[in-house]
Design an enzyme around this catalytic site. Sequence first.
Site, PDB file in Angstrom:
ATOM      1  N   LYS A 173      30.381  13.650  82.287  1.00 20.88           N
ATOM      2  CA  LYS A 173      30.441  15.052  82.688  1.00 20.88           C
ATOM      3  C   LYS A 173      31.484  15.757  81.828  1.00 20.88           C
ATOM      4  CE  LYS A 173      32.846  17.459  85.420  1.00 20.88           C
ATOM      5  NZ  LYS A 173      32.896  18.750  84.653  1.00 20.88           N
ATOM      6  N   GLU A 176      32.859  22.113  82.279  1.00 20.33           N
ATOM      7  CA  GLU A 176      31.812  23.124  82.472  1.00 20.33           C
ATOM      8  C   GLU A 176      31.928  24.265  81.468  1.00 20.33           C
ATOM      9  OE1 GLU A 176      35.126  24.108  85.485  1.00 20.33           O
ATOM     10  OE2 GLU A 176      34.243  22.360  84.507  1.00 20.33           O
ATOM     11  N   GLY A 226      42.411  15.088  81.297  1.00 19.08           N
ATOM     12  CA  GLY A 226      42.587  16.447  81.794  1.00 19.08           C
ATOM     13  C   GLY A 226      43.944  16.645  82.420  1.00 19.08           C
ATOM     14  N   GLY A 227      44.006  17.542  83.392  1.00 22.84           N
ATOM     15  CA  GLY A 227      45.270  17.922  83.997  1.00 22.84           C
ATOM     16  C   GLY A 227      45.795  16.895  84.982  1.00 22.84           C
ATOM     17  N   THR A 230      44.452  17.106  88.781  1.00 24.30           N
ATOM     18  CA  THR A 230      43.101  16.573  88.909  1.00 24.30           C
ATOM     19  C   THR A 230      43.098  15.066  88.701  1.00 24.30           C
ATOM     20  OG1 THR A 230      42.195  18.664  88.109  1.00 24.30           O
ATOM     21  CG2 THR A 230      40.727  16.766  88.101  1.00 24.30           C
ATOM     22  N   GLY A 231      43.904  14.593  87.766  1.00 22.39           N
ATOM     23  CA  GLY A 231      43.988  13.157  87.531  1.00 22.39           C
ATOM     24  C   GLY A 231      44.456  12.394  88.758  1.00 22.39           C
ATOM     25  N   GLU A 248      44.151  10.016  81.026  1.00 20.40           N
ATOM     26  CA  GLU A 248      45.037  10.628  80.022  1.00 20.40           C
ATOM     27  C   GLU A 248      45.288  12.047  80.488  1.00 20.40           C
ATOM     28  OE1 GLU A 248      46.318  12.965  77.558  1.00 20.40           O
ATOM     29  OE2 GLU A 248      44.729  12.544  76.097  1.00 20.40           O
ATOM     30  N   CYS A 282      46.826  17.968  74.001  1.00 23.97           N
ATOM     31  CA  CYS A 282      47.627  17.158  74.922  1.00 23.97           C
ATOM     32  C   CYS A 282      48.913  16.666  74.272  1.00 23.97           C
ATOM     33  CB  CYS A 282      46.818  15.960  75.411  1.00 23.97           C
ATOM     34  SG  CYS A 282      45.356  16.392  76.366  1.00 23.97           S
ATOM     35  N   GLU A 383      53.877  21.799  81.645  1.00 24.44           N
ATOM     36  CA  GLU A 383      53.000  21.916  80.477  1.00 24.44           C
ATOM     37  C   GLU A 383      52.334  23.294  80.474  1.00 24.44           C
ATOM     38  OE1 GLU A 383      49.737  19.038  78.290  1.00 24.44           O
ATOM     39  OE2 GLU A 383      49.681  19.222  80.471  1.00 24.44           O
TER      40      GLU A 383
END
Length: 497
Positions: A173, A176, A226-227, A230-231, A248, A282, A383
């Site tokens: 995925k 989006e 990602g962030g 969310t991780g 990551e 990143c 960040e």
Amino acid sequence: MADLLIDGRWVPSVTGRTREIRCPADGSLVAVVDEASSDDTVAAIGAARRAFDEGPWPQTPATDRSALLSRVADLLERDVEKIARAESLDTGKRIVEARYDVADVVRCFRYFAGMAQGLSGRVVHTGDAGVLSRIDYEPVGVCGLITPWNYPLLQASWKVGPALAAGNTFVIKPSELTPSTTILLMQILQEAGLPDGVANLVLGAGPEAGAPLSEHPDIDLVSFTGGLLTGRRVMAAAAATVKKVALELGGKNPNIVFADADLDAALDNALTAVFLHSGQVCSAGARLIVEESIHDDFVDALVARAGLIRLGGPFDGNAETGTLISAAHREKVQRYVDAAVAEGAVLRCGGTPPADPALADGFYFLPTILDGCTTSMGCVQDESFGPVMTVETFRTEDEAVAIANDTMYGLAGAVWSSDASRVQRMARRLRHGTIWINDYHPYLPQAEWGGFKQSGVGRELGPTGLHEYLEAKHVYQNLNPAPSGWFAGASAAEAPA
């Protein structure tokens, strides 16, 4: 053509929902794509499960898997301009950067083609001639791959390449916001001859389309880039079924400059470290940590040069960097800068969108330098993921190490000095997954990539990266089986029926 790939067929979402993809450089319509529901993702997981449990791919000889990955690399090279243009339109990055990205993707697939050929187990010596003992490596199973919007195709290749090399099946995925090049990659995998159901693609937002990839019991491994927030949610969801997890999650990366460095090189690379792709990297060197004795001249020169950086769209040949990904992200970067100034940082340049009316339709933000920062400030710890550099100073080597390590992240960093002993000492002491010495941002497909602390778990490239997609199995064979005699008093004749 419908945009979800499930069990070898391109299908629309069961809900019929679609999403407009617009170029962040000017708002122009790029594509309209299908938006998957959780039911679509569950169907894709089912296809990947069947392909792993019943299909030929996990048992395909390593040489054949290698050959397919090599064909994928060839097809990517054939379509480099088409793919680079799609990447530029989705992300707003310059076409020259997108071409570099595709070249990196080609190298990645060639690297994992070689890794697949060299994949083998090892013998465990027991000292007993009557025993054979070995470690075999087998594919993990079904992998859920979730990729971000800043380097859509490269991040996909870092996951798809090792997953296929190891013999896994997957559901991917992409963000989006940037699905186009992942769609093209799936088409290339089909053209290269990958069996149906091995590669599956769902599009859409994380809470619906992505959530099953970390929750569903038929997923064996989830890999997310990602962030941080969310991780954490992905890791928590995966814990319910004890999946293998590779994360990551970005970084707040120190770029340390000593007074004895090649200052021209350090200055030029400090700009590249943070302003490449408008800081949406990143591993961006967003924390400049400069020796106090050279601070004034060094930062003055940075400010002067940052003010000359030319912004522009993907196909503007004069542009040196591009746009942010969305209006929401630009607003986040603006809030970050405003908060930094409120807590005492000195705004030396930038800090706002550009005034140029030619850029008014895009989500541009001026290269920004915040001076007078310390590790106690939110702007140093958080960040921004934008074109924003914070500047800190140090006097001693020990102080530089302490400042650089004073972060919850640990992805990457750099040291600039002409003292050969010092740079090696610093590299050993810095708690970051990648350390560049007198350079910033070089990427090698054969090098491992991962982070310390809250920058992530697992390694995305290199031998360990491939092993994330493998299970180790110890096979112990007794060549002379016999009763153990351990419980001599309970013979078979005396045992109850």
